[in-house]
Design a protein around this motif. Structure first.
Motif, PDB file in Angstrom:
ATOM      1  N   LEU A  85      -4.087   4.583   8.358  1.00 27.32           N
ATOM      2  CA  LEU A  85      -2.655   4.715   8.115  1.00 27.32           C
ATOM      3  C   LEU A  85      -2.292   4.142   6.757  1.00 27.32           C
ATOM      4  O   LEU A  85      -3.032   3.332   6.185  1.00 27.32           O
ATOM      5  CB  LEU A  85      -1.870   4.008   9.227  1.00 27.32           C
ATOM      6  N   CYS A  86      -1.154   4.542   6.242  1.00 32.96           N
ATOM      7  CA  CYS A  86      -0.678   4.141   4.924  1.00 32.96           C
ATOM      8  C   CYS A  86      -0.555   2.621   4.780  1.00 32.96           C
ATOM      9  O   CYS A  86      -0.713   2.083   3.701  1.00 32.96           O
ATOM     10  CB  CYS A  86       0.666   4.815   4.656  1.00 32.96           C
ATOM     11  N   ASN A  87      -0.310   1.929   5.873  1.00 34.14           N
ATOM     12  CA  ASN A  87      -0.144   0.477   5.834  1.00 34.14           C
ATOM     13  C   ASN A  87      -1.472  -0.269   5.953  1.00 34.14           C
ATOM     14  O   ASN A  87      -1.507  -1.487   6.085  1.00 34.14           O
ATOM     15  CB  ASN A  87       0.826   0.018   6.922  1.00 34.14           C
ATOM     16  N   THR A 117      -3.223   8.577   6.164  1.00 39.87           N
ATOM     17  CA  THR A 117      -3.778   8.897   4.848  1.00 39.87           C
ATOM     18  C   THR A 117      -5.167   9.510   4.946  1.00 39.87           C
ATOM     19  O   THR A 117      -5.591  10.214   4.043  1.00 39.87           O
ATOM     20  CB  THR A 117      -3.828   7.653   3.940  1.00 39.87           C
ATOM     21  N   MET A 175       0.812  -1.204   0.000  1.00 40.49           N
ATOM     22  CA  MET A 175       0.000   0.000   0.000  1.00 40.49           C
ATOM     23  C   MET A 175       0.852   1.263   0.000  1.00 40.49           C
ATOM     24  O   MET A 175       0.433   2.282  -0.488  1.00 40.49           O
ATOM     25  CB  MET A 175      -0.895   0.023   1.232  1.00 40.49           C
ATOM     26  N   CYS A 176       2.023   1.182   0.602  1.00 42.55           N
ATOM     27  CA  CYS A 176       2.870   2.357   0.783  1.00 42.55           C
ATOM     28  C   CYS A 176       3.701   2.610  -0.470  1.00 42.55           C
ATOM     29  O   CYS A 176       4.410   1.733  -0.940  1.00 42.55           O
ATOM     30  CB  CYS A 176       3.775   2.104   1.993  1.00 42.55           C
ATOM     31  N   TRP A 177       3.655   3.821  -0.991  1.00 35.73           N
ATOM     32  CA  TRP A 177       4.373   4.133  -2.223  1.00 35.73           C
ATOM     33  C   TRP A 177       5.512   5.130  -2.018  1.00 35.73           C
ATOM     34  O   TRP A 177       6.262   5.395  -2.938  1.00 35.73           O
ATOM     35  CB  TRP A 177       3.395   4.679  -3.256  1.00 35.73           C
ATOM     36  N   HIS A 178       5.664   5.710  -0.850  1.00 38.95           N
ATOM     37  CA  HIS A 178       6.703   6.715  -0.640  1.00 38.95           C
ATOM     38  C   HIS A 178       7.975   6.083  -0.058  1.00 38.95           C
ATOM     39  O   HIS A 178       7.977   4.938   0.362  1.00 38.95           O
ATOM     40  CB  HIS A 178       6.204   7.851   0.265  1.00 38.95           C
ATOM     41  N   PRO A 193       9.712   3.465   2.969  1.00 39.07           N
ATOM     42  CA  PRO A 193       8.369   2.915   3.135  1.00 39.07           C
ATOM     43  C   PRO A 193       7.952   2.869   4.609  1.00 39.07           C
ATOM     44  O   PRO A 193       8.787   2.768   5.502  1.00 39.07           O
ATOM     45  CB  PRO A 193       8.477   1.508   2.547  1.00 39.07           C
ATOM     46  N   CYS A 194       6.672   2.951   4.831  1.00 37.14           N
ATOM     47  CA  CYS A 194       6.126   2.865   6.192  1.00 37.14           C
ATOM     48  C   CYS A 194       6.275   1.450   6.730  1.00 37.14           C
ATOM     49  O   CYS A 194       6.360   0.492   5.968  1.00 37.14           O
ATOM     50  CB  CYS A 194       4.642   3.231   6.182  1.00 37.14           C
ATOM     51  N   ALA A 226       3.337   4.566  10.773  1.00 38.50           N
ATOM     52  CA  ALA A 226       3.030   4.785   9.358  1.00 38.50           C
ATOM     53  C   ALA A 226       2.348   6.137   9.172  1.00 38.50           C
ATOM     54  O   ALA A 226       1.719   6.672  10.088  1.00 38.50           O
ATOM     55  CB  ALA A 226       2.136   3.665   8.844  1.00 38.50           C
ATOM     56  N   ARG A 227       2.469   6.667   7.956  1.00 40.80           N
ATOM     57  CA  ARG A 227       1.832   7.952   7.647  1.00 40.80           C
ATOM     58  C   ARG A 227       0.317   7.833   7.662  1.00 40.80           C
ATOM     59  O   ARG A 227      -0.251   6.820   7.295  1.00 40.80           O
ATOM     60  CB  ARG A 227       2.264   8.437   6.266  1.00 40.80           C
TER      61      ARG A 227
END
Length: 77
Positions: free
Chosen positions: A33-35, A22, A1-4, A7-8, A19-20
């Motif tokens: 969360l991003c995950n 969203t 799921m994480c693209w940045h 990674p998270c 994790a970031r």
């Protein structure tokens, strides 16, 4: 799921809450969360595979007072 990058942490990691975010809905009491973890305001979590993590608020600091001579000795646990 994480693209940045970097990674998270994954949803299975011990530090998954790092994790970031969203999506954030404080009026409803949850964040996504991003995950893929749903994090609730009471610190409970719903993992992407359906597992539930019970709320895990930190324990309140306990003040212990022990008498020592004429005064009192205070310490925090």
């Amino acid at each position: 799921m994480c693209w940045h990058q970097p990674p998270c942490p994954t949803a299975d990691s011990a530090d998954r809450e790092a994790a970031r975010m969203t999506a954030h809905h404080p009026e409803q009491g949850w964040s996504l969360l991003c995950n893929g973890v749903l994090l609730f305001d009471d610190t409970g979590e719903l993992l992407p595979d359906g597992r539930i993590i019970a709320p895990h608020r930190p324990m309140a600091t306990t003040l212990v007072v022990a008498e020592h001579g004429k005064g009192a000795l205070c310490s925090r646990l």
